[in-house]
Design a protein around this motif. Structure first.
Motif, PDB file in Angstrom:
ATOM      1  N   GLY A 177       0.834  -1.187   0.000  1.00 48.98           N
ATOM      2  CA  GLY A 177       0.000   0.000   0.000  1.00 48.98           C
ATOM      3  C   GLY A 177       0.871   1.239   0.000  1.00 48.98           C
ATOM      4  N   ASP A 178       0.249   2.339  -0.339  1.00 56.67           N
ATOM      5  CA  ASP A 178       0.969   3.614  -0.379  1.00 56.67           C
ATOM      6  C   ASP A 178       1.362   4.012   1.041  1.00 56.67           C
ATOM      7  N   THR A 219      -1.053   4.166   4.816  1.00 57.37           N
ATOM      8  CA  THR A 219      -2.333   3.495   4.562  1.00 57.37           C
ATOM      9  C   THR A 219      -2.663   2.515   5.690  1.00 57.37           C
ATOM     10  N   TYR A 231      -3.695  -5.682  -0.155  1.00 56.81           N
ATOM     11  CA  TYR A 231      -3.427  -4.306  -0.571  1.00 56.81           C
ATOM     12  C   TYR A 231      -4.328  -3.373   0.230  1.00 56.81           C
ATOM     13  N   ASN A 257      -6.117   0.104   0.656  1.00 55.98           N
ATOM     14  CA  ASN A 257      -6.616   0.994  -0.385  1.00 55.98           C
ATOM     15  C   ASN A 257      -7.583   2.046   0.135  1.00 55.98           C
ATOM     16  N   ARG A 293      -6.200   8.876   3.414  1.00 52.75           N
ATOM     17  CA  ARG A 293      -4.757   8.682   3.475  1.00 52.75           C
ATOM     18  C   ARG A 293      -4.029  10.006   3.739  1.00 52.75           C
ATOM     19  N   ARG A 314      -0.316   1.834  -6.947  1.00 52.60           N
ATOM     20  CA  ARG A 314      -1.705   1.397  -7.099  1.00 52.60           C
ATOM     21  C   ARG A 314      -1.876   0.178  -8.013  1.00 52.60           C
ATOM     22  N   ARG A 346      -2.623  -3.219  -6.482  1.00 54.12           N
ATOM     23  CA  ARG A 346      -3.963  -3.557  -6.000  1.00 54.12           C
ATOM     24  C   ARG A 346      -4.517  -4.802  -6.697  1.00 54.12           C
ATOM     25  N   VAL A 377      -8.296  -6.948  -0.766  1.00 52.53           N
ATOM     26  CA  VAL A 377      -8.113  -5.494  -0.844  1.00 52.53           C
ATOM     27  C   VAL A 377      -8.948  -4.874   0.282  1.00 52.53           C
ATOM     28  N   ARG A 435     -10.338  -1.554   2.241  1.00 48.56           N
ATOM     29  CA  ARG A 435     -10.591  -0.120   2.092  1.00 48.56           C
ATOM     30  C   ARG A 435     -11.248   0.406   3.362  1.00 48.56           C
TER      31      ARG A 435
END
Lengths: 315, 315
Positions: free
Chosen positions: A27-28, A31, A142, A144, A150, A185, A188, A194, A196
């Motif tokens: 992940g970025d 996150t 991942y 997200n 974020r 990204r 993902r 995933v 969120r």
């Protein structure tokens, strides 16, 4: 050249090597990778689990990066081939001498010996970047969150823990955006799960209500059967929904609302736990822990689902 | 767990990997490993050769070692399993992220990427310590000067380049002696070539006469045929002698006297060079270089013999 490969193979230590179960959390930045990882290591016990961060494989320190046309997110800014090599070594039960990047000073420092334990959790910006890194994992995740969530998390962490100003963080986010899009990204689509974390649109929850979460459970691995449990009764705070993935393929979407009462999430937790076939007690109560004393049911369920997969993979 | 090993194997880069020729140069501290290595890298060209030092794999820095019951010579003071791993990787043509020990500060610092070239020269205290490290090499050398010569070299280097006093160097030598005996000197028996730079007993050479050398050429690898060349004529300054090794096994002993006139050593150099079957010119004239402008014929012949083996191994 003599038959050196055979020579080497014959000289390798004879002790049977146990291959660890490997989990990737990609992940970025900001996150929630570290929070998720910490809870898993705590639940598995540090004597059975190791976690590493692939951001330690930066090729340049912070000072050197200032002169470069790309950010730390770019694969060229990281020893990607060494990441691949070290993940292969860990996945085959061998130790590594891992480089160390000091987020405080921005410097590369003395490396650290990592011995694989039963479970190895690998978090970071690019753990799913190449075919070979992906091949090393049993389970892949991942993270997200929506960009606005974020941004808020990153501002909070980088101003409180890493000594940046709000303007600096915002400028850095902007500078990184093209590389987030190009390299972070795309991972993902390689994840089995995933996650969120996000507020629910249209609800007017009071400030402080924990975020909700949507967990996409892709059929790339065998998830526990939650359909039976969740279809019973009237569960609006937690429900499972058949959906289509971005690419149109079928996927299960598990929704856990932030206001979900503990009783409802316990139903899911116990269902997952019982499908593991472990009769000993309840799920670990350290799950879902946020900074300080806060607790998040969606986080707890995410962690429990991952524990399920990690333990299942040892069988 | 899915068929992860197969998954990983299939994901490995498809480019054909060329295995480098690997040379080990083992010996106690201040036995001339670096001087020997430098001349070889210079002769082969840095674009075709890489050298690494396994002393970079120290587990503890200088400060930490002060608290420990052993010295840097002890295998427990080094990441021996990581040395084995990195040598295997290099030997199979893969890059490594090598730890770095700074001899100036005594600290462990940021690691360094090493890409194997055609030739990899590995020098240090313990490159031949385990069966697996030994299996990684095509040619192995042990430097074995008499202790009084080594003492003199070590005092010179450590006082001039590393900021120690004579008394400190002598105390350190004494402290290290049991570990030299237990771990360093046993490597002598694993070398294809044992090189002993020493003055010739009983001769009264003027000060400044270069040291002589005895090269034990063990039949563990195929050495160039020097017998024919050296039996011709009256060569007292350079000669080959059939001898028995410490363990009673047959061995060739090549003696090169320090006062050997350049013409005599050129005969040997050209003989080795011509047996390589390279028609292009004479042996590299950088061979035999000591600190500054001094030159040693015994060193030149040692380096040329090693060049022979390195080039031969590429065929």
């Amino acid at each position: 050249m003599p038959h050196k490969l055979m020579q080497m193979q014959r000289a390798v230590h004879q002790a049977p090597v146990r291959r660890p179960v490997m989990l990737a959390i990609a992940g970025d930045s900001a996150t929630g990778k570290t929070t998720l990882t910490k809870g898993l290591v705590q639940a598995l016990g540090p004597e059975r689990s190791t976690s590493i961060c692939v951001d330690d494989y930066h090729r340049y320190d912070r000072q050197e990066r200032k002169e470069l046309p790309f950010t730390a997110l770019h694969p060229d800014c990281n020893y990607v081939r060494i990441i691949e090599q070290h993940l292969q070594l860990l996945a085959t039960g061998q130790p590594i001498l891992k480089p160390v990047y000091d987020h405080g000073t921005g410097q590369l420092t003395r490396p650290q010996l990592i011995e694989p334990r039963d479970f190895v959790i690998v978090e970071g910006l690019l753990p799913l970047h190449t075919t070979l890194t992906r091949a090393c994992f049993d389970v892949t995740v991942y993270l997200n969150p929506p960009e606005e969530v974020r941004r808020e998390w990153k501002i909070k962490r980088d101003t409180q823990k890493r000594g940046y100003s709000v303007d600096q963080v915002l400028a850095e986010l902007k500078r990184r955006e093209p590389e987030s899009e190009a390299f972070i990204r795309p991972q993902r689509s390689s994840a089995d799960i995933v996650v969120r974390f996000a507020p629910i649109a249209g609800r007017d929850d009071p400030p402080g209500t924990p975020l909700s979460a949507e967990l996409l459970l892709r059929p790339t691995i065998r998830h526990p059967d939650l359909n039976g449990v969740l279809s019973k009764g009237d569960r609006r705070a937690i429900h499972l929904k058949l959906a289509r993935d971005e690419d149109g393929r079928p996927v299960d979407a598990l929704h856990v609302h932030g206001y979900a009462p503990r009783e409802e999430s316990e139903v899911v937790e116990k269902a997952i736990w019982s499908q593991l076939g472990v009769d000993v007690g309840d799920p670990p109560d350290t799950l879902g822990k946020l900074d300080g004393t806060d607790r998040s049911e969606p986080l707890a369920i995410t962690q429990l689902l991952l524990l399920y997969h990690l333990l299942e993979a040892t069988r």
